[in-house]
Write a protein that holds these residues in place. Structure first.
Motif, PDB file in Angstrom:
ATOM      1  N   ALA A  47      61.774  45.333 -17.428  1.00 56.48           N
ATOM      2  CA  ALA A  47      61.271  45.535 -16.191  1.00 56.48           C
ATOM      3  C   ALA A  47      62.359  45.354 -15.052  1.00 56.48           C
ATOM      4  O   ALA A  47      62.855  45.681 -14.068  1.00 56.48           O
ATOM      5  CB  ALA A  47      60.084  45.077 -15.538  1.00 56.48           C
ATOM      6  N   CYS A  51      63.931  48.608 -14.114  1.00 61.28           N
ATOM      7  CA  CYS A  51      62.665  48.984 -13.222  1.00 61.28           C
ATOM      8  C   CYS A  51      62.803  48.169 -11.756  1.00 61.28           C
ATOM      9  O   CYS A  51      62.250  48.508 -10.744  1.00 61.28           O
ATOM     10  CB  CYS A  51      61.331  48.638 -13.669  1.00 61.28           C
ATOM     11  SG  CYS A  51      60.987  49.389 -15.077  1.00 61.28           S
ATOM     12  N   ILE A 108      62.770  56.061 -17.882  1.00 63.15           N
ATOM     13  CA  ILE A 108      62.769  55.125 -17.184  1.00 63.15           C
ATOM     14  C   ILE A 108      61.487  55.181 -16.019  1.00 63.15           C
ATOM     15  O   ILE A 108      60.708  54.256 -15.895  1.00 63.15           O
ATOM     16  CB  ILE A 108      64.186  54.886 -16.419  1.00 63.15           C
ATOM     17  CG1 ILE A 108      64.965  54.123 -17.107  1.00 63.15           C
ATOM     18  CG2 ILE A 108      63.868  53.632 -15.147  1.00 63.15           C
ATOM     19  CD1 ILE A 108      64.669  53.114 -18.017  1.00 63.15           C
ATOM     20  N   LYS A 109      61.422  56.206 -15.503  1.00 67.31           N
ATOM     21  CA  LYS A 109      60.428  56.740 -14.501  1.00 67.31           C
ATOM     22  C   LYS A 109      59.014  56.302 -15.184  1.00 67.31           C
ATOM     23  O   LYS A 109      58.111  55.484 -14.738  1.00 67.31           O
ATOM     24  CB  LYS A 109      60.333  57.993 -13.943  1.00 67.31           C
ATOM     25  CG  LYS A 109      59.303  58.409 -12.967  1.00 67.31           C
ATOM     26  CD  LYS A 109      59.402  59.873 -12.466  1.00 67.31           C
ATOM     27  CE  LYS A 109      58.606  59.959 -11.379  1.00 67.31           C
ATOM     28  NZ  LYS A 109      57.186  60.140 -11.628  1.00 67.31           N
ATOM     29  N   ASN A 111      58.228  54.808 -18.225  1.00 66.71           N
ATOM     30  CA  ASN A 111      57.998  53.418 -18.721  1.00 66.71           C
ATOM     31  C   ASN A 111      57.836  52.444 -17.597  1.00 66.71           C
ATOM     32  O   ASN A 111      57.045  51.292 -17.860  1.00 66.71           O
ATOM     33  CB  ASN A 111      59.273  53.051 -19.645  1.00 66.71           C
ATOM     34  CG  ASN A 111      59.373  53.740 -20.879  1.00 66.71           C
ATOM     35  OD1 ASN A 111      58.235  54.223 -21.164  1.00 66.71           O
ATOM     36  ND2 ASN A 111      60.611  54.130 -21.456  1.00 66.71           N
ATOM     37  N   CYS A 112      58.440  52.372 -16.465  1.00 69.73           N
ATOM     38  CA  CYS A 112      58.358  51.416 -15.293  1.00 69.73           C
ATOM     39  C   CYS A 112      57.100  51.716 -14.770  1.00 69.73           C
ATOM     40  O   CYS A 112      56.348  50.692 -14.545  1.00 69.73           O
ATOM     41  CB  CYS A 112      59.339  51.628 -14.385  1.00 69.73           C
ATOM     42  SG  CYS A 112      61.145  51.141 -15.069  1.00 69.73           S
ATOM     43  N   GLU A 113      56.516  52.794 -14.664  1.00 70.80           N
ATOM     44  CA  GLU A 113      54.987  53.141 -14.247  1.00 70.80           C
ATOM     45  C   GLU A 113      54.082  52.206 -15.103  1.00 70.80           C
ATOM     46  O   GLU A 113      53.121  51.614 -15.020  1.00 70.80           O
ATOM     47  CB  GLU A 113      54.783  54.422 -13.739  1.00 70.80           C
ATOM     48  CG  GLU A 113      55.391  55.177 -12.684  1.00 70.80           C
ATOM     49  CD  GLU A 113      55.320  56.590 -12.529  1.00 70.80           C
ATOM     50  OE1 GLU A 113      54.703  57.168 -13.511  1.00 70.80           O
ATOM     51  OE2 GLU A 113      55.547  57.092 -11.838  1.00 70.80           O
ATOM     52  N   LYS A 116      54.119  48.605 -14.992  1.00 71.68           N
ATOM     53  CA  LYS A 116      53.460  48.085 -13.968  1.00 71.68           C
ATOM     54  C   LYS A 116      51.975  47.905 -13.738  1.00 71.68           C
ATOM     55  O   LYS A 116      51.403  46.826 -13.828  1.00 71.68           O
ATOM     56  CB  LYS A 116      53.736  48.657 -12.639  1.00 71.68           C
ATOM     57  CG  LYS A 116      53.312  48.201 -11.387  1.00 71.68           C
ATOM     58  CD  LYS A 116      53.627  49.097 -10.040  1.00 71.68           C
ATOM     59  CE  LYS A 116      53.014  48.885  -8.848  1.00 71.68           C
ATOM     60  NZ  LYS A 116      53.423  49.616  -7.655  1.00 71.68           N
TER      61      LYS A 116
END
Length: 129
Positions: A47, A51, A108-109, A111-113, A116
């Motif tokens: 993260a 992220c 990334i979009k 995985n970061c969501e 979170k």
């Protein structure tokens, strides 16, 4: 899942498995709490690297998680082990950024969501049976 070339599938599988492993409820046993601390450290490293999570936010999350994982023995040691374990995944993601920026951005979009959402769930104590 998007139709990925074969060379990216192992990376995606490893990352997805890593991301999903903390989605299971946290158990009260020390070994489960220790593994959860390691997994959280690994995800926090990701993260921070990808992220946009600040070191201050990661530190605050770590302290809140420490209060939830009361069964962990030597929480910091397990967190740090997970953080170091993320180096390989982070290196693979950086290589993907070089090879295929579009695919990197898509992963990334997602995985970061997911991170979170999982980080928020990890801060809730396990339900009592």
């Amino acid at each position: 899942m998007k139709n990925l070339s074969y060379r990216y599938r192992p990376l995606c599988a490893a990352l997805c498995w890593s991301m999903l492993s903390l989605a299971t409820p946290l158990a009260s046993g020390a070994s489960d709490a220790n593994m959860s601390a390691e997994t959280a450290g690994e995800r926090a490293s990701f993260a921070q690297a990808f992220c946009g999570a600040s070191p201050e936010r990661i530190g605050a999350y770590k302290e809140r998680l420490r209060k939830v994982l009361t069964g962990a023995t030597n929480f910091d040691q397990h967190w740090d082990a997970g953080w170091r374990r993320a180096d390989d995944t982070n290196s693979q993601m950086n290589a993907l950024r070089e090879r295929d920026p579009k695919e990197f951005a898509a992963r990334i979009k997602v995985n970061c969501e997911r991170l979170k959402w999982m980080a928020g769930n990890a801060l809730h104590p396990p339900a009592q049976k």
